[in-house]
Scaffold this motif. Structure first.
Motif, PDB file in Angstrom:
ATOM      1  N   ARG A  80       0.828  -1.228   0.000  1.00  8.01           N
ATOM      2  CA  ARG A  80       0.000   0.000   0.000  1.00  8.01           C
ATOM      3  C   ARG A  80       0.847   1.256   0.000  1.00  8.01           C
ATOM      4  N   ILE A  81       2.146   1.096   0.283  1.00  9.61           N
ATOM      5  CA  ILE A  81       3.047   2.258   0.252  1.00  9.61           C
ATOM      6  C   ILE A  81       4.277   1.857  -0.550  1.00  9.61           C
ATOM      7  N   ARG A  82       4.704   2.714  -1.445  1.00  6.57           N
ATOM      8  CA  ARG A  82       5.868   2.420  -2.281  1.00  6.57           C
ATOM      9  C   ARG A  82       6.938   3.463  -2.006  1.00  6.57           C
ATOM     10  N   VAL A  83       8.184   3.042  -1.880  1.00  5.57           N
ATOM     11  CA  VAL A  83       9.280   3.996  -1.688  1.00  5.57           C
ATOM     12  C   VAL A  83       9.630   4.558  -3.062  1.00  5.57           C
ATOM     13  N   ILE A  84       9.533   5.878  -3.246  1.00  5.00           N
ATOM     14  CA  ILE A  84       9.855   6.439  -4.561  1.00  5.00           C
ATOM     15  C   ILE A  84      11.187   7.186  -4.559  1.00  5.00           C
ATOM     16  N   GLU A  85      11.732   7.483  -3.385  1.00  2.54           N
ATOM     17  CA  GLU A  85      13.056   8.098  -3.350  1.00  2.54           C
ATOM     18  C   GLU A  85      13.759   7.668  -2.071  1.00  2.54           C
ATOM     19  N   ARG A  86      15.019   7.271  -2.228  1.00  2.00           N
ATOM     20  CA  ARG A  86      15.802   6.865  -1.056  1.00  2.00           C
ATOM     21  C   ARG A  86      16.925   7.852  -0.853  1.00  2.00           C
ATOM     22  N   PRO A  87      17.463   7.968   0.382  1.00  2.00           N
ATOM     23  CA  PRO A  87      18.601   8.868   0.571  1.00  2.00           C
ATOM     24  C   PRO A  87      19.764   8.410  -0.287  1.00  2.00           C
ATOM     25  N   ARG A  88      20.554   9.363  -0.783  1.00  2.00           N
ATOM     26  CA  ARG A  88      21.736   8.994  -1.573  1.00  2.00           C
ATOM     27  C   ARG A  88      22.769   8.373  -0.653  1.00  2.00           C
ATOM     28  N   ALA A  89      23.350   7.293  -1.082  1.00  2.00           N
ATOM     29  CA  ALA A  89      24.339   6.622  -0.229  1.00  2.00           C
ATOM     30  C   ALA A  89      25.587   6.310  -1.036  1.00  2.00           C
ATOM     31  N   GLU A  90      26.062   7.331  -1.789  1.00  2.00           N
ATOM     32  CA  GLU A  90      27.275   7.098  -2.583  1.00  2.00           C
ATOM     33  C   GLU A  90      28.482   7.665  -1.838  1.00  2.00           C
ATOM     34  N   GLY A  91      29.650   7.119  -2.173  1.00  4.48           N
ATOM     35  CA  GLY A  91      30.885   7.642  -1.594  1.00  4.48           C
ATOM     36  C   GLY A  91      31.044   7.245  -0.146  1.00  4.48           C
ATOM     37  N   PRO A  92      32.161   7.706   0.479  1.00  4.41           N
ATOM     38  CA  PRO A  92      32.429   7.349   1.871  1.00  4.41           C
ATOM     39  C   PRO A  92      31.342   7.905   2.794  1.00  4.41           C
ATOM     40  N   ARG A  93      31.082   7.172   3.855  1.00  6.24           N
ATOM     41  CA  ARG A  93      29.981   7.547   4.746  1.00  6.24           C
ATOM     42  C   ARG A  93      30.512   8.200   6.017  1.00  6.24           C
ATOM     43  N   LEU A  94      29.893   9.333   6.384  1.00  2.75           N
ATOM     44  CA  LEU A  94      30.290  10.020   7.625  1.00  2.75           C
ATOM     45  C   LEU A  94      30.180   9.080   8.825  1.00  2.75           C
ATOM     46  N   GLU A  95      29.160   8.220   8.800  1.00  4.40           N
ATOM     47  CA  GLU A  95      28.939   7.325   9.948  1.00  4.40           C
ATOM     48  C   GLU A  95      30.110   6.382  10.156  1.00  4.40           C
ATOM     49  N   GLU A  96      30.882   6.132   9.090  1.00  2.00           N
ATOM     50  CA  GLU A  96      31.996   5.182   9.222  1.00  2.00           C
ATOM     51  C   GLU A  96      33.357   5.878   9.263  1.00  2.00           C
ATOM     52  N   ALA A  97      33.355   7.214   9.192  1.00  2.00           N
ATOM     53  CA  ALA A  97      34.627   7.939   9.105  1.00  2.00           C
ATOM     54  C   ALA A  97      35.381   7.897  10.428  1.00  2.00           C
ATOM     55  N   ASP A  98      36.699   7.820  10.318  1.00  2.00           N
ATOM     56  CA  ASP A  98      37.554   7.817  11.502  1.00  2.00           C
ATOM     57  C   ASP A  98      37.873   9.244  11.948  1.00  2.00           C
ATOM     58  N   ILE A  99      37.914  10.148  10.949  1.00  2.00           N
ATOM     59  CA  ILE A  99      38.212  11.553  11.248  1.00  2.00           C
ATOM     60  C   ILE A  99      37.160  12.409  10.535  1.00  2.00           C
ATOM     61  N   ILE A 100      36.556  13.332  11.275  1.00  2.00           N
ATOM     62  CA  ILE A 100      35.585  14.258  10.671  1.00  2.00           C
ATOM     63  C   ILE A 100      35.968  15.681  11.066  1.00  2.00           C
ATOM     64  N   VAL A 101      35.991  16.562  10.074  1.00  2.00           N
ATOM     65  CA  VAL A 101      36.192  17.990  10.334  1.00  2.00           C
ATOM     66  C   VAL A 101      34.879  18.668   9.959  1.00  2.00           C
ATOM     67  N   SER A 102      34.230  19.296  10.929  1.00  2.00           N
ATOM     68  CA  SER A 102      32.914  19.895  10.678  1.00  2.00           C
ATOM     69  C   SER A 102      32.952  21.408  10.849  1.00  2.00           C
ATOM     70  N   GLY A 103      32.156  22.061  10.054  1.00  2.00           N
ATOM     71  CA  GLY A 103      32.054  23.514  10.158  1.00  2.00           C
ATOM     72  C   GLY A 103      30.624  23.939  10.453  1.00  2.00           C
ATOM     73  N   GLY A 104      30.507  25.102  11.105  1.00  2.53           N
ATOM     74  CA  GLY A 104      29.184  25.614  11.440  1.00  2.53           C
ATOM     75  C   GLY A 104      29.027  27.061  11.010  1.00  2.53           C
ATOM     76  N   ARG A 105      28.009  27.683  11.547  1.00  2.00           N
ATOM     77  CA  ARG A 105      27.660  29.052  11.156  1.00  2.00           C
ATOM     78  C   ARG A 105      28.780  30.049  11.443  1.00  2.00           C
ATOM     79  N   GLY A 106      29.656  29.672  12.391  1.00  2.00           N
ATOM     80  CA  GLY A 106      30.779  30.546  12.734  1.00  2.00           C
ATOM     81  C   GLY A 106      31.758  30.722  11.586  1.00  2.00           C
ATOM     82  N   LEU A 107      31.627  29.935  10.527  1.00  2.00           N
ATOM     83  CA  LEU A 107      32.497  30.128   9.358  1.00  2.00           C
ATOM     84  C   LEU A 107      32.165  31.440   8.643  1.00  2.00           C
ATOM     85  N   GLY A 108      30.975  31.918   8.874  1.00  2.00           N
ATOM     86  CA  GLY A 108      30.622  33.247   8.364  1.00  2.00           C
ATOM     87  C   GLY A 108      30.054  33.284   6.963  1.00  2.00           C
TER      88      GLY A 108
END
Ligand SMILES: Cc1cc2nc3c(=O)[nH]c(=O)nc-3n(C[C@H](O)[C@H](O)[C@H](O)COP(=O)(O)OP(=O)(O)OC[C@H]3O[C@@H](n4cnc5c(N)ncnc54)[C@H](O)[C@@H]3O)c2cc1C
Length: 327
Positions: A193-221
């Motif tokens: 009764r429900i069909r999935v028509i779009e899934r999240p893109r899951a290409e390339g390396p995944r943040l969830e599996e990364a050993d090192i993450i550098v993140s930026g926020g609004r303070g970057l200006g």
């Protein structure tokens, strides 16, 4: 329900590999089965993923149960619920554990409804209570706090696990040789009764599996300054992440958002530049082994979470770090 079997349920991720979160769910499942004095089974719907039996053995699974059916080739909500309900009616598990992903959010509560079982979502731990029953700890209010539920009185329980909060721990006793069997179900009367028509893109390396993450926020200006985050991430062999406001502003793709409504990560090193440390952001990175923060406000909340804090302008500090990392 008579048996006290604990069942971890998963299905193919569409890539032929074991679904993300399965190992963490099996680790907790083994602990709970041990506390109940029962067996851990792993139910896999749809095509058999690579390395299924080897993984099952490593995580102390007593039996692998498989349901293969043309209707289960790809995720289909009604067919999956029907197959699971038929399996549970045959096997009478005490506890069915899912790793909580978008698909399982649709399935777990419906399965519980079909079985007359209790259901708890967002669970981060299940332990044996004093009376031999079970207690489930679930995150609440966007990870700000926790609820503890006593699971007693229902014929069975369905629990959806936030597996990013758990560790994958192979059985200490060494690998087992689980029996594998196919369980027959009849899905001929099932209509989707429900069909999935779009899934999240899951290409390339995944943040969830990364050993090192550098993140930026609004303070970057400004969006142009996000290249400092990308350059530092590249220089240290990590991935670039972001806080929600700069995703909402369209500076970076939503696949890079870390936090409650983004990716839940667990890197060895998380460097946050120009990020205030709001609880919804920290829900996605507080499990990092080491957090380093750069913020010009010495009272920013992020300094409560980080191991190393640099008070200063990230637009001055980031180029220095990039230079140092490249040397
Ligand atoms: C239901 C819900 C879900 C949410 N989900 C998420 C989520 O998944 N992820 C997420 O990130 N947020 C999420 N949020 C938003 C969250 O509450 C915060 O608003 C957000 O994390 C703030 O992002 P920020 O730290 O980049 O921006 P701000 O709060 O604006 O902080 C910017 C920081 O940068 C510092 N700064 C400014 N200039 C400089 C400079 N030159 N050098 C160094 N530091 C500087 C400031 O001192 C400040 O601490 C959610 C909110 C809600 C209500």
């Amino acid at each position: 329900m008579t048996s006290k079997r604990v069942v971890v349920c998963s299905w193919s991720d569409g890539q032929g590999t074991i679904a993300v979160g399965s190992e963490e769910a099996l680790s907790l499942g083994r602990k709970v089965a041990g506390a109940l004095g029962s067996e851990l089974h792993w139910l896999v719907l749809g095509p058999q993923p690579e390395g299924l039996l080897e993984t099952a053995g490593r995580f102390g699974v007593a039996g692998v149960d498989r349901i293969e059916n043309a209707a289960l080739e790809a995720f289909a909500q009604d067919a999956y619920v029907e197959a699971l309900a038929q399996y549970c009616n045959q096997e009478s598990p005490a506890l069915v554990l899912f790793s909580q992903a978008p698909d399982t959010r649709l399935v777990a509560p419906r399965l519980a409804g079909r079985l007359g079982a209790g259901v708890v979502m967002n669970v981060v731990d299940v332990t044996a209570g004093d009376d031999g029953g079970l207690e489930a700890t679930a995150s609440a209010y966007g990870g700000d706090t926790r609820m503890v539920y006593e699971l007693s009185g229902a014929p069975a329980y369905v629990v959806a696990l936030n597996t990013t909060a758990l560790l994958a721990e192979p059985a200490e006793a060494g690998p087992t040789s689980p029996k594998c069997r196919t369980v027959a179900v009849d899905l001929s009367g099932t209509q989707e009764r429900i069909r999935v028509i779009e899934r999240p893109r899951a290409e390339g390396p995944r943040l969830e599996e990364a050993d090192i993450i550098v993140s930026g926020g609004r303070g970057l200006g400004s969006p142009e300054n996000y290249k400092l985050i990308e350059q530092l991430a590249e220089a240290v062999g990590g991935l670039a992440g972001a806080s929600r406001p700069i995703v909402d502003e369209g500076w970076v793709d939503s696949s890079q958002q870390v936090g409650l409504t983004g990716k839940i990560t667990r890197p060895a090193l998380y460097l946050a530049a120009g990020i205030s440390g709001a609880s919804q952001h920290m829900a996605g990175c507080s499990a990092a082994k080491t957090i380093v923060a750069i913020n010009r406000d010495p009272d920013a909340s992020i300094f409560r979470y980080c191991r190393y804090g640099l008070v200063g302008d990230c637009l001055e500090i980031l180029p220095e770090l990039i230079r140092a990392a490249k040397q």
